[in-house]
Design an enzyme around this catalytic site. Structure first.
Site, PDB file in Angstrom:
ATOM      1  N   HIS A 190       1.037  -1.095   0.002  1.00 14.08           N
ATOM      2  CA  HIS A 190       0.006   0.012   0.131  1.00 14.08           C
ATOM      3  C   HIS A 190       0.831   1.198  -0.093  1.00 14.08           C
ATOM      4  O   HIS A 190       1.189   1.720   0.913  1.00 14.08           O
ATOM      5  CB  HIS A 190      -1.007  -0.019   1.166  1.00 14.08           C
ATOM      6  CG  HIS A 190      -1.922   1.187   1.324  1.00 14.08           C
ATOM      7  ND1 HIS A 190      -3.433   1.063   0.986  1.00 14.08           N
ATOM      8  CD2 HIS A 190      -1.829   2.479   1.554  1.00 14.08           C
ATOM      9  CE1 HIS A 190      -3.926   2.272   1.429  1.00 14.08           C
ATOM     10  NE2 HIS A 190      -2.993   3.113   1.554  1.00 14.08           N
ATOM     11  N   ASP A 227      -1.236  -9.464   1.491  1.00 16.08           N
ATOM     12  CA  ASP A 227      -0.250  -8.988   0.530  1.00 16.08           C
ATOM     13  C   ASP A 227      -1.352  -8.491  -0.302  1.00 16.08           C
ATOM     14  O   ASP A 227      -1.161  -8.673  -1.689  1.00 16.08           O
ATOM     15  CB  ASP A 227       0.438  -9.917  -0.393  1.00 16.08           C
ATOM     16  CG  ASP A 227       1.710  -9.395  -1.429  1.00 16.08           C
ATOM     17  OD1 ASP A 227       1.706  -8.186  -1.281  1.00 16.08           O
ATOM     18  OD2 ASP A 227       2.053 -10.302  -2.042  1.00 16.08           O
ATOM     19  N   GLU A 259       1.202  -1.583   4.178  1.00 18.23           N
ATOM     20  CA  GLU A 259       1.793  -0.393   4.144  1.00 18.23           C
ATOM     21  C   GLU A 259       3.052  -0.324   4.970  1.00 18.23           C
ATOM     22  O   GLU A 259       3.109  -0.483   5.963  1.00 18.23           O
ATOM     23  CB  GLU A 259       0.821   0.820   4.803  1.00 18.23           C
ATOM     24  CG  GLU A 259       0.990   2.199   4.454  1.00 18.23           C
ATOM     25  CD  GLU A 259       0.339   3.144   5.208  1.00 18.23           C
ATOM     26  OE1 GLU A 259       0.111   4.311   4.489  1.00 18.23           O
ATOM     27  OE2 GLU A 259      -0.607   2.845   5.947  1.00 18.23           O
TER      28      GLU A 259
END
EC number: 3.2.1.4
Length: 354
Positions: A274, A325, A334
């Site tokens: 992310h 994932d 992230e």
């Protein structure tokens, strides 16, 4: 007596909610505010850096320490939480939930270590209760410095130089005991694969920061020839070092999924993190503007990110060692600077002491 000084400390913030909704190329905004939390953090960083440069570049070291003193004076005079004036820009993701008090103690502790001036030691003793030094003793991160304060100050106590700061060592010992596997603690658990796990998002921030403190305290205990009593157990320096190394090994691939959580390291690592710059096409391949909602196609794409963010460490697996994932699972996928920063220290140590 407070002395007015002229300093410019610029902080750049992004409007969190707006950026979160808009999955496009980064937009930034700046705000001017009195932010003692950031200023006290800056004072701590400058003071710590002055120690690093003390023998190599004494003039620069003195400059850093001088700036640290002035920035800390400003922070202490203008007490308050930064999110009071920057609420719309930093909340809900980076509100100053823990307040400014711990950062002031953190700054004073580093200034005392760097300058050896008695005034900072007196400040710590005087403000220990007022600034809540004993609160949340098993927390250490971007918003909470309590465990770090206790560990840092404990070094002098362990070396027999500061009996009046004994309470900080007691807090540090309690923190260490709360991290030992097999000792039930409501806020710290271990996954089946052996990863430290704390409730909330981006768990790897806790793994790296708490492991860094485990390693630091291990070294302090070793120099003092001391161990931490934890009920029927005893936490030796060697045990703490093994616990810290186990966490690093887990991050780098020694885990149930055989996955490295550092992007670009090892045979298997997260592919769909992310991160906008990593997941959006580069300006070379897509020079056109990406509109406000146009980034959603990249956000939701099952394809691997086109730009590999080598070295970034993601939030990591859940309490069962499972890892999706997937970009929408931002708490796991992230990467953040406050995950990587403590890990650099851990890697540096274990690289030098294999």
């Amino acid at each position: 007596m407070f002395r007015w000084v002229t300093l410019t400390l610029t902080t750049t913030v992004g409007r969190g909610l707006r950026i979160w909704i808009r999955y496009g190329r980064r937009i930034r905004s700046t705000g001017t505010t009195l932010a003692p939390t950031w200023q006290a953090e800056t004072a701590a960083a400058l003071a710590a850096a002055s120690i690093v440069f003390r023998s190599r570049d004494p003039a620069y070291s003195r400059l850093l320490l001088d700036r640290a003193v002035k920035v800390f004076e400003f922070a202490d005079y203008h007490r308050g939480a930064y999110s009071a004036s920057l609420h719309s820009a930093v909340c809900p993701f980076y509100c100053d939930v823990n307040g400014y008090q711990d950062e002031l103690l953190w700054g004073a502790a580093w200034l005392h270590k760097a300058s050896r001036r008695r005034e900072y030691r007196e400040y710590i003793v005087k403000n220990e209760v007022v600034l809540r030094a004993g609160d949340t003793i098993n927390e250490f991160g971007w918003d909470n410095k309590h465990a770090g304060i206790n560990v840092l100050i404990s070094k002098e106590v362990l070396m027999g130089k500061a009996d009046d700061l004994k309470s900080f060592q007691n807090n540090a010992d309690g923190f260490i005991c709360s991290l030992l596997p097999g000792i039930a603690h409501p806020q710290v658990q271990y996954s089946p694969g052996g990863l430290i796990f704390k409730a909330g998002g981006s768990n790897m921030q806790h793994v790296t920061s708490l492991s860094f403190l485990l390693l630091a305290y291990s070294n302090y205990l070793s120099h003092a020839n001391h161990a931490v009593p934890c009920g029927e157990m005893s936490a030796s320096p060697a045990l703490l070092k093994r616990l810290a190394k186990r966490q690093v090994d887990y991050i780098l691939g020694d885990n149930p999924l055989a996955m490295s959580y550092m992007v670009g390291y090892g045979a298997r690592y997260p592919q769909r993190i992310h991160h906008r710059a990593s997941s959006l096409p580069s300006l070379v391949t897509h020079p056109a503007h990406i509109g406000c909602k146009a980034g959603s196609r990249y956000f939701l794409s099952p394809d691997a990110n086109p730009n590999v963010l080598v070295g970034a460490v993601v939030g990591g697996p859940n309490s069962s060692d499972a890892f999706p994932d997937s970009r929408p699972f931002f708490q796991e996928s992230e990467p953040t600077t406050y995950i990587n920063a403590p890990l650099v220290g851990l890697l540096a140590y274990f690289s030098a002491h294999p």
